[in-house]
Design a protein around this motif. Structure first.
Motif, PDB file in Angstrom:
ATOM      1  N   LEU A 435      31.895  -5.603  14.010  1.00 19.98           N
ATOM      2  CA  LEU A 435      32.748  -4.492  13.573  1.00 19.98           C
ATOM      3  C   LEU A 435      32.063  -3.661  12.488  1.00 19.98           C
ATOM      4  N   TYR A 436      31.391  -4.314  11.555  1.00 19.92           N
ATOM      5  CA  TYR A 436      30.649  -3.565  10.532  1.00 19.92           C
ATOM      6  C   TYR A 436      29.505  -2.763  11.161  1.00 19.92           C
ATOM      7  N   GLY A 437      28.886  -3.335  12.186  1.00 15.63           N
ATOM      8  CA  GLY A 437      27.835  -2.599  12.882  1.00 15.63           C
ATOM      9  C   GLY A 437      28.369  -1.341  13.534  1.00 15.63           C
ATOM     10  N   MET A 438      29.520  -1.456  14.165  1.00 15.54           N
ATOM     11  CA  MET A 438      30.153  -0.296  14.784  1.00 15.54           C
ATOM     12  C   MET A 438      30.558   0.735  13.735  1.00 15.54           C
ATOM     13  N   LEU A 439      31.055   0.243  12.588  1.00 12.29           N
ATOM     14  CA  LEU A 439      31.430   1.158  11.503  1.00 12.29           C
ATOM     15  C   LEU A 439      30.206   1.915  10.995  1.00 12.29           C
ATOM     16  N   GLY A 440      29.078   1.215  10.902  1.00 14.87           N
ATOM     17  CA  GLY A 440      27.835   1.874  10.507  1.00 14.87           C
ATOM     18  C   GLY A 440      27.444   2.969  11.479  1.00 14.87           C
ATOM     19  N   ASP A 441      27.606   2.722  12.771  1.00 12.97           N
ATOM     20  CA  ASP A 441      27.286   3.736  13.790  1.00 12.97           C
ATOM     21  C   ASP A 441      28.169   4.976  13.622  1.00 12.97           C
ATOM     22  N   ILE A 442      29.462   4.748  13.339  1.00 10.78           N
ATOM     23  CA  ILE A 442      30.380   5.875  13.139  1.00 10.78           C
ATOM     24  C   ILE A 442      29.960   6.696  11.930  1.00 10.78           C
ATOM     25  N   PHE A 443      29.684   6.023  10.831  1.00  9.87           N
ATOM     26  CA  PHE A 443      29.273   6.740   9.611  1.00  9.87           C
ATOM     27  C   PHE A 443      27.995   7.539   9.861  1.00  9.87           C
ATOM     28  N   HIS A 444      27.065   6.963  10.622  1.00  9.57           N
ATOM     29  CA  HIS A 444      25.824   7.692  10.884  1.00  9.57           C
ATOM     30  C   HIS A 444      26.075   8.918  11.753  1.00  9.57           C
ATOM     31  N   GLU A 445      26.934   8.744  12.757  1.00  7.83           N
ATOM     32  CA  GLU A 445      27.240   9.869  13.643  1.00  7.83           C
ATOM     33  C   GLU A 445      27.945  10.995  12.902  1.00  7.83           C
ATOM     34  N   THR A 446      28.688  10.651  11.860  1.00  9.28           N
ATOM     35  CA  THR A 446      29.425  11.683  11.105  1.00  9.28           C
ATOM     36  C   THR A 446      28.675  12.123   9.846  1.00  9.28           C
ATOM     37  N   GLY A 447      27.386  11.770   9.785  1.00  7.93           N
ATOM     38  CA  GLY A 447      26.546  12.258   8.696  1.00  7.93           C
ATOM     39  C   GLY A 447      26.674  11.511   7.385  1.00  7.93           C
ATOM     40  N   LYS A 448      27.368  10.404   7.370  1.00  8.41           N
ATOM     41  CA  LYS A 448      27.528   9.608   6.132  1.00  8.41           C
ATOM     42  C   LYS A 448      26.494   8.484   6.145  1.00  8.41           C
ATOM     43  N   LYS A 449      25.240   8.864   5.866  1.00 12.02           N
ATOM     44  CA  LYS A 449      24.135   7.925   6.050  1.00 12.02           C
ATOM     45  C   LYS A 449      24.186   6.748   5.081  1.00 12.02           C
ATOM     46  N   GLU A 450      24.480   7.022   3.832  1.00 16.87           N
ATOM     47  CA  GLU A 450      24.509   5.926   2.859  1.00 16.87           C
ATOM     48  C   GLU A 450      25.634   4.942   3.178  1.00 16.87           C
ATOM     49  N   GLU A 451      26.802   5.488   3.566  1.00 20.20           N
ATOM     50  CA  GLU A 451      27.899   4.616   3.970  1.00 20.20           C
ATOM     51  C   GLU A 451      27.512   3.794   5.202  1.00 20.20           C
ATOM     52  N   ALA A 452      26.746   4.416   6.103  1.00 18.17           N
ATOM     53  CA  ALA A 452      26.287   3.711   7.305  1.00 18.17           C
ATOM     54  C   ALA A 452      25.403   2.530   6.920  1.00 18.17           C
ATOM     55  N   TYR A 453      24.455   2.774   6.006  1.00 15.88           N
ATOM     56  CA  TYR A 453      23.547   1.700   5.611  1.00 15.88           C
ATOM     57  C   TYR A 453      24.295   0.578   4.878  1.00 15.88           C
ATOM     58  N   ASP A 454      25.304   0.949   4.082  1.00 17.83           N
ATOM     59  CA  ASP A 454      26.120  -0.074   3.412  1.00 17.83           C
ATOM     60  C   ASP A 454      26.859  -0.933   4.443  1.00 17.83           C
ATOM     61  N   ALA A 455      27.382  -0.269   5.472  1.00 12.80           N
ATOM     62  CA  ALA A 455      28.095  -1.003   6.521  1.00 12.80           C
ATOM     63  C   ALA A 455      27.147  -1.948   7.255  1.00 12.80           C
ATOM     64  N   TYR A 456      25.930  -1.464   7.552  1.00 16.76           N
ATOM     65  CA  TYR A 456      24.946  -2.332   8.215  1.00 16.76           C
ATOM     66  C   TYR A 456      24.609  -3.541   7.344  1.00 16.76           C
ATOM     67  N   GLU A 457      24.454  -3.295   6.053  1.00 17.08           N
ATOM     68  CA  GLU A 457      24.141  -4.398   5.133  1.00 17.08           C
ATOM     69  C   GLU A 457      25.275  -5.434   5.142  1.00 17.08           C
ATOM     70  N   ASN A 458      26.513  -4.952   5.130  1.00 16.50           N
ATOM     71  CA  ASN A 458      27.651  -5.872   5.186  1.00 16.50           C
ATOM     72  C   ASN A 458      27.648  -6.669   6.482  1.00 16.50           C
ATOM     73  N   GLY A 459      27.330  -5.979   7.573  1.00 17.20           N
ATOM     74  CA  GLY A 459      27.282  -6.662   8.870  1.00 17.20           C
ATOM     75  C   GLY A 459      26.230  -7.754   8.903  1.00 17.20           C
ATOM     76  N   LEU A 460      25.062  -7.489   8.291  1.00 18.00           N
ATOM     77  CA  LEU A 460      23.985  -8.483   8.276  1.00 18.00           C
ATOM     78  C   LEU A 460      24.296  -9.657   7.354  1.00 18.00           C
ATOM     79  N   LYS A 461      25.163  -9.421   6.361  1.00 16.97           N
ATOM     80  CA  LYS A 461      25.587 -10.543   5.507  1.00 16.97           C
ATOM     81  C   LYS A 461      26.389 -11.559   6.323  1.00 16.97           C
ATOM     82  N   PHE A 462      27.175 -11.056   7.257  1.00 20.29           N
ATOM     83  CA  PHE A 462      27.962 -11.950   8.097  1.00 20.29           C
ATOM     84  C   PHE A 462      27.113 -12.585   9.200  1.00 20.29           C
ATOM     85  N   SER A 463      26.145 -11.834   9.721  1.00 21.70           N
ATOM     86  CA  SER A 463      25.248 -12.381  10.750  1.00 21.70           C
ATOM     87  C   SER A 463      23.903 -11.680  10.650  1.00 21.70           C
TER      88      SER A 463
END
Length: 588
Positions: A435-463
């Motif tokens: 879910l965090y990975g998908m959230l990162g994709d959404i943020f990237h698609e909507t131009g929120k790059k830093e939020e996207a990278y934060d979401a990816y980092e959260n996703g990698l903390k879980f897996s």
């Protein structure tokens, strides 16, 4: 459970016995005492059952002053201690009740039970053996004593007890099988086999005993004898499921797959085979049938038969759907899953399967079904699943995926955030990461790059091994020319987990390109240009990247050809068109 001492000590109890022993009472007085005893006793039982142990104890104490030798009173005292959690005193009073009435079957079995509870094996076996002598027709003492001897691995004594039972009660299946187990444990195989033979001879019309004999023959290597019995049984009972499955197993072991499939098919059609057994062999049958194209039509005929036999069993439709998915008939699979859900709407596996089919776009032919209607039906199934299984975050993932495909990012984000809350609460690391990975994709698609990278980092903390995040995070960092060492590390891990991931191979080539390792990038991306099983959208990106890499390695002509190939595949980006027009690499 704590409560005050409820009963007289044994010393005081003996005093009660002594005090009452010499009292000669008139008949009238004795009747009065019997009534008082009965009243106090019945009230004590009532209070024990209500959980009022202290009151029950006080009432029983009154009984002891009237008749301390009464076995029912001693037994009730044992029950009171047992229910209150005092096993030691429960055992003492159980034994006193038994000694007060040694011929009472129920007192002896209770005493044996309580002696066993305090691990007094000697007393337990002594009580049970004595009870068997006095009550030779009662089953429980035999079974209890055999169980103790078996746990102590004293199989000879267990057999002695079983023989006594058989002598008093005749040959019975349960006893013969127990003796078979004991003889087998003693490695006395001939005697073990004799027990099964005795069953078959005692009950000649019971085919299951014949089949037990056949199974033992087969396991001991006398396969021809076993096969003869199986076939003999089938000559009398053509639908005998045990015999059919035994033959199927034999043919499977000997590599005679055609015969194995035939026997399995007969068993699956047999009315004597219960549905659970059919389910257990259905998967194996499907694996065999799919090995040869000419066998595949047999399964459809079989499923039609199963559907006619079990129209109200949801699992039949579920397995039918599974087969249709295996042969890529997704429309028929969806139809069967609709039936399964209608019959068993509380089975989440059915929802998972139909939602995955619908969300992937495989469930119906797009030429015959409106895609919007299909999407709406899929969301209806998801809503139904969420209402029935509110703690299943995966259903929120499915709905978010649908909205993401439709580029409805607000709805997708709403579902993702709800899913993350549930997944975190349930400590489901995998779905949280997805879910965090998908959230990162959404943020990237909507131009929120830093939020996207934060979401990816959260996703990698879980897996830390989420390949979707590892790939996308690496690619987007490469696109920005940012943290390229980190991007390389992540994409290498992704490829270590999934060496054949074509998206990851392309991303790795792109990371190398951004680092200036053009020839190494070329070696990697050329692994993809000859592939024919990728989507046009994927190949557009690969050929454009290939052109960029070729240009940087000094092959401008081939670079132009690659960019044109990308355009032919449907790439309409202005940057790619400009590269073709200018004949050179252009930054995004």
């Amino acid at each position: 459970m704590s409560f005050k001492k409820i009963i007289l000590t044994l010393g005081t109890l003996l005093a009660c016995i002594t005090a009452t022993a010499g009292n000669k009472k008139s008949d009238q007085h004795a009747e009065h005492e019997r009534r008082r005893f009965s009243y106090f006793f019945q009230e004590a039982v009532k209070q024990r059952l209500l959980g009022n142990y202290s009151i029950a104890g006080d009432l029983l104490q009154k009984c002891y002053y009237i008749n301390p030798k009464d076995d029912a009173l001693l037994r009730e005292t044992s029950e009171l201690y047992k229910q209150a959690g005092d096993t030691k005193n429960a055992a003492i009073y159980a034994y006193l009740a038994y000694t007060a009435a040694p011929d009472n079957y129920w007192q002896s079995t209770h005493a044996a039970e309580m002696m066993l509870a305090i691990n007094n094996i000697q007393a337990t076996t002594s009580i049970l053996e004595e009870s068997i002598k006095k009550h030779p027709k009662e089953d429980n003492c035999y079974y209890a004593l055999v169980g103790i001897y078996e746990r102590m691995q004293q199989y000879e004594k267990a057999i002695e007890v079983l023989n006594k039972y058989e002598k008093n009660n005749g040959i019975q299946e349960e006893i013969s099988l127990e003796k078979y187990k004991c003889y087998s444990a003693l490695k006395q195989n001939e005697k073990a086999f004799k027990e099964i033979e005795n069953l078959a001879n005692a009950f000649p019309h019971e085919t299951r005993y014949k089949l037990m004999t056949a199974d033992i023959y087969y396991e001991s290597g006398e396969k021809e004898k076993a096969l003869g019995i199986y076939k003999n049984v089938l000559s009398q009972e053509p639908e005998n499921g045990i015999a059919l499955l035994a033959l199927a197993k034999h043919y499977e072991l000997t590599g005679e797959k055609e015969k194995a499939v035939t026997e399995m098919e007969k068993a699956l059609r047999s009315s004597s085979v219960d549905f659970e057994t059919k389910v257990s062999i259905l998967g194996e049958f499907l694996n065999y049938v799919q090995e040869r194209d000419e066998w595949k039509t047999r399964i459809l005929t079989l499923f039609e038969s199963l559907e006619d036999t079990y129209p109200e069993v949801a699992d039949v439709h579920y397995f039918y759907a599974s087969y249709y998915i295996a042969i890529q008939n997704y429309t028929a699979a969806t139809s069967q899953l609709r039936k399964a859900i209608a019959l068993a709407p509380d089975n989440k596996d059915y929802y998972y399967m139909i939602i995955e089919l619908m969300a992937s776009g495989k469930s119906e032919s797009h030429s015959t079904v409106d895609s919007t209607a299909l999407t709406n039906e899929c969301i209806q199934f998801i809503d139904s699943a969420k209402s029935r299984f509110p703690d299943e975050a995966k259903f929120y993932f499915y709905e978010a995926s649908i909205h993401l495909t439709e580029k409805d990012y607000d709805k997708a984000q709403k579902q993702i955030e709800a899913g993350i809350a549930i997944a975190n609460r349930q400590k489901d690391a995998q779905i949280s990461s997805q879910l965090y990975g998908m959230l990162g994709d959404i943020f990237h698609e909507t131009g929120k790059k830093e939020e996207a990278y934060d979401a990816y980092e959260n996703g990698l903390k879980f897996s830390s091994t989420n390949t979707q995040i590892l790939n996308n995070y690496s690619y987007y960092l490469a696109e920005e020319g940012k943290d390229l060492e980190k991007a390389e590390k992540m994409i290498k891990l992704c490829l270590k987990i999934e060496p054949g991931n074509t998206n990851a191979i392309d991303t790795y080539a792109w990371v190398l390109f951004k680092q200036g390792f053009y020839h190494l990038a070329k070696q990697n991306i050329e692994r993809l240009t000859s592939l024919t099983n990728l989507s046009p959208e994927s190949m557009q990106v690969i050929w454009e990247h290939y052109g960029d890499i070729l240009y940087k390695t000094g092959d401008a002509q081939k670079a132009i050809e690659a960019w044109k190939k990308s355009a032919e595949l449907g790439n309409k980006s202005k940057t790619n068109a400009k590269k073709i027009e200018l004949g050179k690499y252009v930054e995004e």
